[in-house]
Write a protein that holds these residues in place. Structure first.
Motif, PDB file in Angstrom:
ATOM      1  N   LYS A 145       9.252   8.077   9.975  1.00 25.54           N
ATOM      2  CA  LYS A 145       9.903   9.149  10.726  1.00 25.54           C
ATOM      3  C   LYS A 145       8.912  10.230  11.161  1.00 25.54           C
ATOM      4  CE  LYS A 145      12.578  11.877   8.356  1.00 25.54           C
ATOM      5  NZ  LYS A 145      13.736  12.346   7.560  1.00 25.54           N
ATOM      6  N   ARG A 146       7.896  10.502  10.324  1.00 31.44           N
ATOM      7  CA  ARG A 146       7.075  11.698  10.563  1.00 31.44           C
ATOM      8  C   ARG A 146       5.611  11.425  10.879  1.00 31.44           C
ATOM      9  NH1 ARG A 146       7.645  15.384   5.551  1.00 31.44           N
ATOM     10  NH2 ARG A 146       6.302  16.671   6.869  1.00 31.44           N
ATOM     11  N   ILE A 147       5.161  10.193  10.681  1.00 29.71           N
ATOM     12  CA  ILE A 147       3.739   9.918  10.874  1.00 29.71           C
ATOM     13  C   ILE A 147       3.526   8.885  11.975  1.00 29.71           C
ATOM     14  CG2 ILE A 147       1.697   8.857   9.821  1.00 29.71           C
ATOM     15  CD1 ILE A 147       2.422  10.143   7.207  1.00 29.71           C
ATOM     16  N   LYS A 148       2.664   9.229  12.904  1.00 29.60           N
ATOM     17  CA  LYS A 148       2.166   8.270  13.887  1.00 29.60           C
ATOM     18  C   LYS A 148       0.734   7.935  13.496  1.00 29.60           C
ATOM     19  CE  LYS A 148       4.992   9.778  17.795  1.00 29.60           C
ATOM     20  NZ  LYS A 148       4.979  10.293  19.193  1.00 29.60           N
ATOM     21  N   ALA A 149       0.466   6.660  13.264  1.00 24.28           N
ATOM     22  CA  ALA A 149      -0.857   6.251  12.816  1.00 24.28           C
ATOM     23  C   ALA A 149      -1.281   4.976  13.537  1.00 24.28           C
ATOM     24  CB  ALA A 149      -0.859   6.015  11.304  1.00 24.28           C
ATOM     25  N   ARG A 150      -2.571   4.707  13.490  1.00 22.68           N
ATOM     26  CA  ARG A 150      -3.114   3.503  14.124  1.00 22.68           C
ATOM     27  C   ARG A 150      -2.575   2.244  13.462  1.00 22.68           C
ATOM     28  NH1 ARG A 150      -8.021   0.701  13.468  1.00 22.68           N
ATOM     29  NH2 ARG A 150      -8.910   2.239  12.054  1.00 22.68           N
ATOM     30  N   ARG A 151      -2.510   2.265  12.125  1.00 26.47           N
ATOM     31  CA  ARG A 151      -1.943   1.152  11.355  1.00 26.47           C
ATOM     32  C   ARG A 151      -1.228   1.728  10.143  1.00 26.47           C
ATOM     33  NH1 ARG A 151      -6.416  -3.377   9.994  1.00 26.47           N
ATOM     34  NH2 ARG A 151      -4.552  -4.609   9.504  1.00 26.47           N
ATOM     35  N   ILE A 152      -0.112   1.124   9.771  1.00 27.93           N
ATOM     36  CA  ILE A 152       0.589   1.483   8.538  1.00 27.93           C
ATOM     37  C   ILE A 152       0.796   0.201   7.742  1.00 27.93           C
ATOM     38  CG2 ILE A 152       2.665   2.459   7.509  1.00 27.93           C
ATOM     39  CD1 ILE A 152       3.007   4.208   9.965  1.00 27.93           C
ATOM     40  N   LEU A 153       0.257   0.178   6.517  1.00 26.14           N
ATOM     41  CA  LEU A 153       0.287  -1.010   5.679  1.00 26.14           C
ATOM     42  C   LEU A 153       0.938  -0.680   4.336  1.00 26.14           C
ATOM     43  CD1 LEU A 153      -3.390  -2.141   6.378  1.00 26.14           C
ATOM     44  CD2 LEU A 153      -1.331  -3.114   7.406  1.00 26.14           C
ATOM     45  N   PHE A 154       1.356  -1.725   3.624  1.00 30.18           N
ATOM     46  CA  PHE A 154       2.060  -1.534   2.355  1.00 30.18           C
ATOM     47  C   PHE A 154       1.465  -2.443   1.284  1.00 30.18           C
ATOM     48  CE2 PHE A 154       4.960  -1.221   5.980  1.00 30.18           C
ATOM     49  CZ  PHE A 154       5.306   0.132   5.901  1.00 30.18           C
ATOM     50  N   THR A 155       1.419  -1.945   0.059  1.00 31.67           N
ATOM     51  CA  THR A 155       0.945  -2.768  -1.049  1.00 31.67           C
ATOM     52  C   THR A 155       1.591  -2.278  -2.342  1.00 31.67           C
ATOM     53  OG1 THR A 155      -1.027  -3.713  -2.094  1.00 31.67           O
ATOM     54  CG2 THR A 155      -1.101  -1.355  -1.573  1.00 31.67           C
ATOM     55  N   ARG A 156       1.220  -2.931  -3.452  1.00 33.10           N
ATOM     56  CA  ARG A 156       1.763  -2.544  -4.752  1.00 33.10           C
ATOM     57  C   ARG A 156       0.624  -2.228  -5.702  1.00 33.10           C
ATOM     58  NH1 ARG A 156       6.702  -6.336  -6.449  1.00 33.10           N
ATOM     59  NH2 ARG A 156       7.214  -4.457  -7.620  1.00 33.10           N
ATOM     60  N   GLY A 157       0.864  -1.290  -6.598  1.00 34.72           N
ATOM     61  CA  GLY A 157      -0.142  -0.934  -7.581  1.00 34.72           C
ATOM     62  C   GLY A 157      -0.393  -2.088  -8.527  1.00 34.72           C
ATOM     63  N   GLY A 158      -1.657  -2.460  -8.697  1.00 37.49           N
ATOM     64  CA  GLY A 158      -1.998  -3.548  -9.596  1.00 37.49           C
ATOM     65  C   GLY A 158      -2.008  -3.112 -11.045  1.00 37.49           C
ATOM     66  N   SER A 159      -2.193  -4.082 -11.926  1.00 37.71           N
ATOM     67  CA  SER A 159      -2.111  -3.807 -13.358  1.00 37.71           C
ATOM     68  C   SER A 159      -3.205  -2.860 -13.829  1.00 37.71           C
ATOM     69  CB  SER A 159      -2.160  -5.116 -14.147  1.00 37.71           C
ATOM     70  OG  SER A 159      -3.343  -5.828 -13.873  1.00 37.71           O
ATOM     71  N   CYS A 160      -4.380  -2.912 -13.214  1.00 34.04           N
ATOM     72  CA  CYS A 160      -5.480  -2.042 -13.662  1.00 34.04           C
ATOM     73  C   CYS A 160      -5.152  -0.571 -13.452  1.00 34.04           C
ATOM     74  CB  CYS A 160      -6.763  -2.404 -12.922  1.00 34.04           C
ATOM     75  SG  CYS A 160      -7.370  -4.043 -13.349  1.00 34.04           S
ATOM     76  N   ILE A 161      -4.470  -0.269 -12.362  1.00 32.03           N
ATOM     77  CA  ILE A 161      -4.109   1.117 -12.071  1.00 32.03           C
ATOM     78  C   ILE A 161      -2.869   1.522 -12.859  1.00 32.03           C
ATOM     79  CG2 ILE A 161      -3.440   2.738 -10.259  1.00 32.03           C
ATOM     80  CD1 ILE A 161      -6.393   1.678 -10.185  1.00 32.03           C
ATOM     81  N   CYS A 162      -1.855   0.649 -12.869  1.00 27.46           N
ATOM     82  CA  CYS A 162      -0.598   0.990 -13.537  1.00 27.46           C
ATOM     83  C   CYS A 162      -0.727   1.060 -15.052  1.00 27.46           C
ATOM     84  CB  CYS A 162       0.487   0.002 -13.133  1.00 27.46           C
ATOM     85  SG  CYS A 162       1.019   0.192 -11.415  1.00 27.46           S
ATOM     86  N   SER A 163      -1.812   0.513 -15.606  1.00 29.52           N
ATOM     87  CA  SER A 163      -2.063   0.693 -17.042  1.00 29.52           C
ATOM     88  C   SER A 163      -2.164   2.168 -17.394  1.00 29.52           C
ATOM     89  CB  SER A 163      -3.366  -0.012 -17.440  1.00 29.52           C
ATOM     90  OG  SER A 163      -3.249  -1.404 -17.324  1.00 29.52           O
ATOM     91  N   HIS A 164      -2.634   2.969 -16.450  1.00 27.85           N
ATOM     92  CA  HIS A 164      -2.817   4.405 -16.688  1.00 27.85           C
ATOM     93  C   HIS A 164      -1.663   5.252 -16.148  1.00 27.85           C
ATOM     94  CE1 HIS A 164      -6.858   3.561 -18.062  1.00 27.85           C
ATOM     95  NE2 HIS A 164      -7.116   2.929 -16.939  1.00 27.85           N
ATOM     96  N   THR A 165      -1.020   4.774 -15.083  1.00 28.83           N
ATOM     97  CA  THR A 165       0.010   5.594 -14.434  1.00 28.83           C
ATOM     98  C   THR A 165       1.422   5.191 -14.816  1.00 28.83           C
ATOM     99  OG1 THR A 165       0.155   4.135 -12.508  1.00 28.83           O
ATOM    100  CG2 THR A 165      -1.492   5.905 -12.433  1.00 28.83           C
ATOM    101  N   GLY A 166       1.591   3.964 -15.303  1.00 27.85           N
ATOM    102  CA  GLY A 166       2.923   3.439 -15.545  1.00 27.85           C
ATOM    103  C   GLY A 166       3.417   2.643 -14.350  1.00 27.85           C
ATOM    104  N   PRO A 167       4.512   1.892 -14.525  1.00 30.58           N
ATOM    105  CA  PRO A 167       4.997   1.011 -13.456  1.00 30.58           C
ATOM    106  C   PRO A 167       5.684   1.735 -12.309  1.00 30.58           C
ATOM    107  CG  PRO A 167       6.466   0.904 -15.335  1.00 30.58           C
ATOM    108  CD  PRO A 167       5.296   1.750 -15.760  1.00 30.58           C
ATOM    109  N   GLU A 168       6.113   2.978 -12.534  1.00 31.07           N
ATOM    110  CA  GLU A 168       6.734   3.750 -11.455  1.00 31.07           C
ATOM    111  C   GLU A 168       5.685   4.680 -10.865  1.00 31.07           C
ATOM    112  OE1 GLU A 168      10.324   5.730 -12.441  1.00 31.07           O
ATOM    113  OE2 GLU A 168      11.250   3.961 -13.361  1.00 31.07           O
ATOM    114  N   ILE A 169       5.225   4.314  -9.680  1.00 31.99           N
ATOM    115  CA  ILE A 169       4.158   5.090  -9.040  1.00 31.99           C
ATOM    116  C   ILE A 169       4.401   5.067  -7.535  1.00 31.99           C
ATOM    117  CG2 ILE A 169       2.709   2.999  -9.049  1.00 31.99           C
ATOM    118  CD1 ILE A 169       1.062   6.328  -9.427  1.00 31.99           C
ATOM    119  N   LEU A 170       4.192   6.200  -6.905  1.00 33.90           N
ATOM    120  CA  LEU A 170       4.204   6.272  -5.444  1.00 33.90           C
ATOM    121  C   LEU A 170       2.844   6.789  -5.003  1.00 33.90           C
ATOM    122  CD1 LEU A 170       7.597   7.704  -4.129  1.00 33.90           C
ATOM    123  CD2 LEU A 170       6.671   5.407  -3.800  1.00 33.90           C
ATOM    124  N   ALA A 171       2.290   6.170  -3.976  1.00 28.61           N
ATOM    125  CA  ALA A 171       0.969   6.580  -3.516  1.00 28.61           C
ATOM    126  C   ALA A 171       0.887   6.439  -2.007  1.00 28.61           C
ATOM    127  CB  ALA A 171      -0.122   5.741  -4.188  1.00 28.61           C
TER     128      ALA A 171
END
Length: 279
Positions: free
Chosen positions: A248-274
């Motif tokens: 709704k609010r961002i116009k960008a050259r490319r917008i992509l989506f992914t999921r936090g992997g286990s290495c990152i979520c080990s520190h942040t937990g499974p509920e993360i938005l980035a």
């Protein structure tokens, strides 16, 4: 010139990037109790999130080893490739050092690049490298292109709870307890290989709009020439809200989506938005 793009699994990248035939992800190791798993090979993200929620102990991660990199480098050098290897921040993991040692024992046709970032931030460099490789640039030109975007890379994230960061020692215990009691959600900015608190939002309802506000402010309200990547864990409904806000609010050259992997979520937990961006 044949180029093989290798990254470690500290770099969280979209599936359409990971599936490119010239891209290979070398996994870190996740340790739950006495069991070891190769990140996203022996254990899926979904399995990992479930184990993380139900485990009484916090998992550990182990860097990609010299041997792992050496085997991969040897294989592709023998096949006539030039190699570009992109790693998570050297200050946060020994993976960059492992890759550098393996490079020094293998060939001059290997370039190892420290992103000074993690997760989606590191992933931005992999995405950019793919664009440059597909422009038929040589390895030196690709590395220069990665250096050129360093000042533009931004990574913001909001953990669903501070419990995991508290257990891993990433935030003081008192701050974590107070934050959870007051339902305050911290906004972190990953800068120079360090997560820095740059804002707060009360409750979950306004996280998506606040993340978009913040990344727009960091870019003078202009993201038209940027690559945007949105990441999440197992909190799909939160992701949908952020995706809607971005569309709704961002116009960008490319917008992509992914999921936090286990290495990152080990520190942040499974509920993360980035959310991250780069040139």
């Amino acid at each position: 010139m044949k180029i093989k793009l290798i990254c470690d699994s500290l770099c969280d990248i979209p599936k359409e990037i990971e599936s490119k035939e010239y891209v290979e992800v070398v996994p870190l190791t996740v340790i739950f109790g006495n069991k070891e798993y190769k990140d996203n090979i022996d254990i899926t993200n979904e399995e990992y999130y479930e184990m993380l929620r139900t485990s009484e102990t916090l998992p550990k991660t182990s860097q990609v080893t010299y041997i792992q990199f050496k085997e991969v480098f040897d294989k592709y050098i023998e096949q006539g490739y030039h190699i570009i290897c992109i790693t998570g921040a050297a200050k946060s993991s020994g993976t960059f050092q492992s890759a550098t040692l393996a490079k020094n024992d293998t060939s001059e046709n290997i370039h190892v690049f420290d992103t000074v970032n993690l997760s989606l931030g590191s992933g931005q460099y992999v995405i950019k490298a793919c664009e440059l490789i597909e422009q038929n640039l040589n390895p030196e030109e690709v590395i220069k292109g990665l250096e050129d975007i360093k000042d533009s890379v931004r990574l913001l994230f909001v953990p669903g709870t501070l419990d995991y960061l508290k257990k891993s020692g990433r935030v003081p215990v008192a701050a974590a307890i107070i934050g959870n009691m007051l339902s305050i959600k911290p906004i972190f900015f990953f800068d120079d290989a360090e997560a820095k608190l740059i804002g707060k939002v009360r409750g979950s309802k306004h996280i998506a709009s606040k993340l978009v506000d913040t990344i727009l402010e960091m870019n003078d309200n202009n993201l038209e020439n940027k690559i945007i990547t949105i990441g999440y864990g197992d909190n799909y409904s939160d992701f949908e809200k952020l995706k809607e806000e971005v569309n709704k609010r961002i116009k960008a050259r490319r917008i992509l989506f992914t999921r936090g992997g286990s290495c990152i979520c080990s520190h942040t937990g499974p509920e993360i938005l980035a959310i991250s961006c780069s040139d």
